[in-house]
Each structure stands twice: as C-alpha cells, then as structure tokens.
Design an enzyme around this catalytic site. Structure first.
Site, PDB file in Angstrom:
ATOM      1  CB  THR A  71      12.110  -9.734 -11.388  1.00 42.82           C
ATOM      2  OG1 THR A  71      13.294  -9.520 -12.194  1.00 42.82           O
ATOM      3  CG2 THR A  71      11.372 -10.947 -11.484  1.00 42.82           C
TER       4      THR A  71
ATOM      5  CG  ASN B  49      -5.134   4.048   9.128  1.00 43.04           C
ATOM      6  OD1 ASN B  49      -5.308   5.070   8.633  1.00 43.04           O
ATOM      7  ND2 ASN B  49      -4.016   3.832   9.768  1.00 43.04           N
TER       8      ASN B  49
ATOM      9  CB  SER C 264      -2.358  -3.011   1.288  1.00 41.14           C
ATOM     10  OG  SER C 264      -1.294  -3.801   2.077  1.00 41.14           O
TER      11      SER C 264
ATOM     12  CB  CYS D 247       3.099   6.034  26.113  1.00 41.43           C
ATOM     13  SG  CYS D 247       2.740   7.542  27.037  1.00 41.43           S
TER      14      CYS D 247
ATOM     15  N   GLY E   2       0.974  -1.242   0.030  1.00 48.95           N
ATOM     16  CA  GLY E   2       0.082   0.148   0.108  1.00 48.95           C
ATOM     17  C   GLY E   2       0.803   1.068  -0.127  1.00 48.95           C
TER      18      GLY E   2
ATOM     19  CD  GLN F 237      -7.025  -0.267   7.368  1.00 52.79           C
ATOM     20  OE1 GLN F 237      -7.903  -1.123   7.810  1.00 52.79           O
ATOM     21  NE2 GLN F 237      -5.790  -0.378   8.023  1.00 52.79           N
TER      22      GLN F 237
ATOM     23  CG  HIS G  14      -0.289  -6.493   5.016  1.00 53.52           C
ATOM     24  ND1 HIS G  14      -0.221  -5.943   6.413  1.00 53.52           N
ATOM     25  CD2 HIS G  14       0.228  -5.256   4.463  1.00 53.52           C
ATOM     26  CE1 HIS G  14      -0.124  -4.738   6.615  1.00 53.52           C
ATOM     27  NE2 HIS G  14       0.299  -4.400   5.356  1.00 53.52           N
TER      28      HIS G  14
END
Ligand SMILES: Cc1ncc(COP(=O)(O)O)c(C=O)c1O
Ligand code: FES
Lengths: 393, 128
Positions: A237, A151, A199, A325, A71, A179, A201
């Site tokens: 390729t 997302n 994308s 964090c 993506g 998404q 995955h």
C-alpha cells in the site's frame, strides 16, 4: 549559540510548504488509493498529482515514475530488477567504484549470486572515463550503473557520453540521481538514461520515500511482491503521506532550481576561497568545476575528521567526514580511497554541503571558527610535528 | 555519543605536547583505524615525573590520551606498566562500544615509552 547546518547531502529539513501540505493531507485523507470508493479515489488523486510533480522535475512522463521507500530501494529495484529480467541475455554488470553503497553493495550481492561485476576506477577528481566503460562492455553485459553525481565529493559524471555508449551496445543504463535532482537540471531525455533513482529527503521532502524512473517499455522484474501496486513493480500500500510530500518537494525544487543553484554556489565558492586562504595545507577534494553547486569537500593535513566534527558540533556547526573514525564500520571512505588519497588525508576529510537555510553569515562564522579548530588539533598532532605546518611537502 | 567526561577531556586535553628531553618515547598506531598516539615520559627516581602525549585520532583517542597522562603522572614506572586500557576507559566513565579500541592507544603508548626508558637506562648503565 549559532546553529549552522552544513550536511544537506545527508538529509534536508522539510520545506515549510511541504510540511503544511502533508499536514492538510494527513488530516483529511486516509483512503487506500487502490479502493474504488470515494475515499480511495480521493487518495489516488493526490498520489497521481504527486507522480506528475516528480515526473516534471526530471522531464519524464508520470507513467514512468514508480514510488519506492527511498533512494536505496530504487537503486535495488533498478539493479536487481534488471539483472533478473535480463538473466537470459547475460550476467555482466558495469558500475563504478565510487557509487553509493545502495548500488555498490547490491552489485556485490549479485556478484555472490552468479553475476559478474566490473567496478570501474575513477581519476583523481572522481571522474569515470567513458572510454573505460566502452572497453568494459562485453557481449554478456546487461546493465551499466553510474551515479549522476557523487554524494561525498560532488563530482558530476559524464552521463550523456556514457549513456550514448550504453545505447550503442544495447545495454541498459541506470543512474543514481539522488544528489543531483533539484540541485542541477536533470532531464531523462537529455541524459539518455533508462533508469534513474530519486530520493525525497535530499530535496526538502520527507524521509522514507523515493522513486525509480523507468523508461516506457523497459522490462524490469519486481523485488517486492504482493498486492501489485505501482503497476506490479512495487507491491505494498502506497506511503501516501510521503508521496504527497515528495511531490510537493519536487515541484518546489523545480520551481526554485536556478535561484537556489546560483545562491548556494555563490556561498560555496565563498566558503572554499576562505578556507584555502585561511588554512595552510588543505586540499579541495573532487572536481574543481564539474561538481555539485552546494558541495565542498576538504582534506586538512595532520588532523582527524571525527575530532573536527566534534569540535565543529561544539560550535553549532554540522558537517561530515570520510574518516574511518567517524564511520560506524571504522572504514575509510571508499570514494576518497578511489580517488587515490593517502590514508592520512582521508582521515582529515571534511564535507560541508550547503542548502536553503544557509546564508553569508553562516559561511563567515565557519571561516571564523574552523581555522582555530584545525590549529588546535594540529597543535597536538604527531604528524604535524614531523612536518611543521607551513613547510613544503 | 560521548559522555561529559570524555567531551571535557576532548575539549581541554591535559598534558598535550612533547617533552624535548624526554627519558622515553613510545608511539603506537591503531590497527583498527590507523590512528597514532605518541607518549613522552620524564622519569625521576623511578617515578613518572612528567607525561605528555600527542595524537592524530578521534575524540576518544584525544580524551584517552589526556586521561592516561592524568592517571600515570606521579606513579612509579612499575605502576605505570600496570596501568591498563580498561583503567583509562573506566576513568573516562566508559566509551561507546566501537570506540573501545581507541583507549588501547593511550596505555599501550605509555608502556612503550617506559620500555624505551628502560632500554636507554640499561644502555647507559652498560656504558658507565
Ligand atoms: C547517491 C545516493 N544514493 C542513494 C542514497 C540513499 O537514499 P535513501 O536515503 O533515500 O535510501 C543516498 C543518500 O543517502 C545517496 O546520496
Ligand atoms: S582513533 Fe580511530 S576511532 Fe578512535
């Protein structure tokens, strides 16, 4: 311990059918699709079949599908390729402030290199106002890039309306559908887009493979130069194993779309209802209705996201957070910032994204575990002490 | 990403909560990510008789607060002032690089609490 994966927006496991097809292909077929001998022709056949499968998922024709390394590269190709091809016409680009970094940072890169970029704001649900797009268009606007759905918070953007505006003004329109493809219907004709990012995955295919849909006849310049593969738009390729897996994943996603949509939505609604009932001082981020069926994003007052993620992980539950964090760069989510959440609520954000593996028991397990976690963290939060939980405000 | 000691302190943080009649209170906000850590101390004969903390922060902040209270309790206030961020991080067996700043919260808040106690003590002495 029970393992519950609720991070399907980050990535998904390989679908077993994808896995077996990839194994079969890997074992027997190694040819370079550009070679003219039988080995090459065999590989080419597989690649073209996958192209058809990916095209079918978004109701495009196979000549309009260009395979990329994912993506991120497809977003880069759409934006950099359009910017380069239309340089003479203008140098202004319009995008939103809640795009994935693959779009956002590519636009910022162009900004440093002589282009002008308008980053549109969103409302408190994360929605782009098509009127803002209209007002931002200038004579030198060459590209509009607005994601199909976000997302983090799952908000689905009014792409049809925005693409109509783009067409009226003869501006190229790109959408990042990473998404949405396989989750909700994606039809390039109905959406009216010129370029669209996919994308693999995120739809139970392998990582490191994706595609850019490019409307027939649209001019784009390549980013990667070399052997001229993918009709000179993406040299190198082909990642044949990835392409074959992606194709199969796309076919399955299209086949099961309705069923999976309804199933995950039912589970998601159960999760949202349960959390709002069981935990005080929590808000659902994103749009109440116009959102991805598998996405839930909450902010829990007075607790910090990484602490929640660690606690959930100790119970076998995988989720994610927009807290500074929990980010590598220690920066709060730009999406939650853009919808106007105060700093503390960004800190206390938790995203759970459902998928194939989840069932009702998973949801009930989360509903059993999460209230205790939030309670524990609140019990030693100085913020909760200032505003006792349960009191107004 | 965190070692076992850190995770253990995160799961079972020592000395969390407040001391209602604290001799001193110190609170610091983290400039890096904006978290908060508050420390309460009870001083008796120049010794940190009790130390408690509360935090709105990441796993490293929770663990650092916990470790700091363990290190500080029973020490004299002078020793408490010398307790450094590094001492806390070291006692935890190390923190990931981008989490080093979280251990700063704990020692800094302790120092602030001690300063608070000193001010209150000298104000009381002035009144007497
Ligand atoms: C909206 C969106 N765009 C782009 C990407 C990047 O895709 P990839 O991981 O295939 O590079 C992602 C996923 O991380 C995403 O969610
Ligand atoms: S307190 Fe924010 S990263 Fe540790």
């Amino acid at each position: 311990m029970r393992k519950v994966y609720l991070d399907h927006a980050a990535t998904t496991p390989l679908h077993p059918e994808v896995y077996s097809l990839m194994c079969r292909f890997m074992k027997d077929t190694f040819g370079n699709p550009s070679s003219i001998h039988s080995f090459g022709r065999e590989a080419r056949k597989w690649v073209e079949e996958a192209r058809q499968q990916v095209a079918d998922l978004i109701k495009a024709s196979p000549e309009e599908i260009y395979f990329t390394s994912g993506g991120t590269e497809a977003d880069n190709l759409a934006i950099l390729g359009t910017a380069a091809a239309r340089r003479k016409k203008g140098n202004h680009i319009i995008t939103s402030s809640i795009e994935h970094h693959a779009v956002l940072d590519t636009c910022k890169y162009l900004e440093k290199n002589g282009y002008e970029v308008t980053f549109l704001p969103v409302d408190r649900y994360g929605m782009v106002d098509p009127d803002d797009v209209r007002k931002a268009i200038r004579r030198d606007t060459i590209l509009i890039s607005i994601m199909h759905a976000n997302n983090e918070i799952g908000t689905i953007e009014p792409i049809e309306e925005i693409s109509r505006i783009a067409r009226e003004h003869e501006v190229i329109f790109h959408t990042d559908a990473v998404q949405t493809a396989g989750k909700i219907p994606v039809n390039v004709e109905a959406l009216g887009v010129d370029l669209l990012t996919l994308s693999s995955h995120k739809i139970y295919g392998p990582k490191g493979i994706g595609a850019l849909y490019k409307r027939k006849g649209l001019r784009l310049l390549p980013v990667v130069h070399g052997g001229g593969q993918e009709k000179k738009l993406r040299s190198g390729t082909e990642n044949t194993i990835g392409i074959v897996g992606f194709g199969k994943a796309a076919e399955i996603a299209a086949r099961d779309l309705e069923e999976e949509h309804d199933r995950t939505k039912r589970l998601r609604d159960r999760l949202v209802r349960g959390i709002l009932e069981k935990i005080p001082e929590v808000r659902l981020n994103g749009h109440p209705e116009k959102r991805l069926p598998h996405n839930a994003n909450f902010s829990f007052a007075y607790v910090e996201g990484e602490s929640m993620l660690l606690s959930l992980d100790l119970k076998g539950i995988a989720a994610s957070s927009g807290s500074a964090c929990s980010s590598r760069a220690l920066e709060p989510s730009h999406v939650l910032t853009a919808i106007g959440l105060p700093y503390e609520l960004i800190h206390g954000s938790l995203r759970m994204t459902l998928g194939r593996a989840n069932d009702e028991e998973d949801i009930d397990y989360v509903l059993e575990v999460l209230p205790e976690i939030v309670n524990r963290l609140r019990s030693f939060s100085p913020l909760a002490q200032k505003h006792p939980v349960g009191s107004a405000g | 990403m965190y070692n076992e000691t850190v995770m253990e302190h995160f799961t079972n943080p020592r000395n969390v909560g407040e001391i209602p009649d604290a001799s001193g209170v110190g609170e610091v906000g983290n400039v890096v990510c904006g978290d908060i850590l508050r420390v309460y101390i009870k001083v008796k004969d120049g010794v940190l008789d009790d130390v408690k903390y509360m935090t709105f922060g990441c796993g490293a902040a929770v663990a650092s607060g916990s470790m700091m209270t363990e290190l500080a309790k029973g020490k004299t206030v002078e020793e408490g002032l010398k307790l450094s961020n590094n001492d806390v991080a070291k006692a935890l067996g190390g923190l990931p690089a981008q989490k080093k700043h979280c251990s700063n919260l704990a020692a800094d808040a302790l120092h602030k609490a001690i300063e608070d106690w000193k001010q209150k003590a000298s104000a009381a002495a002035g009144r007497a």
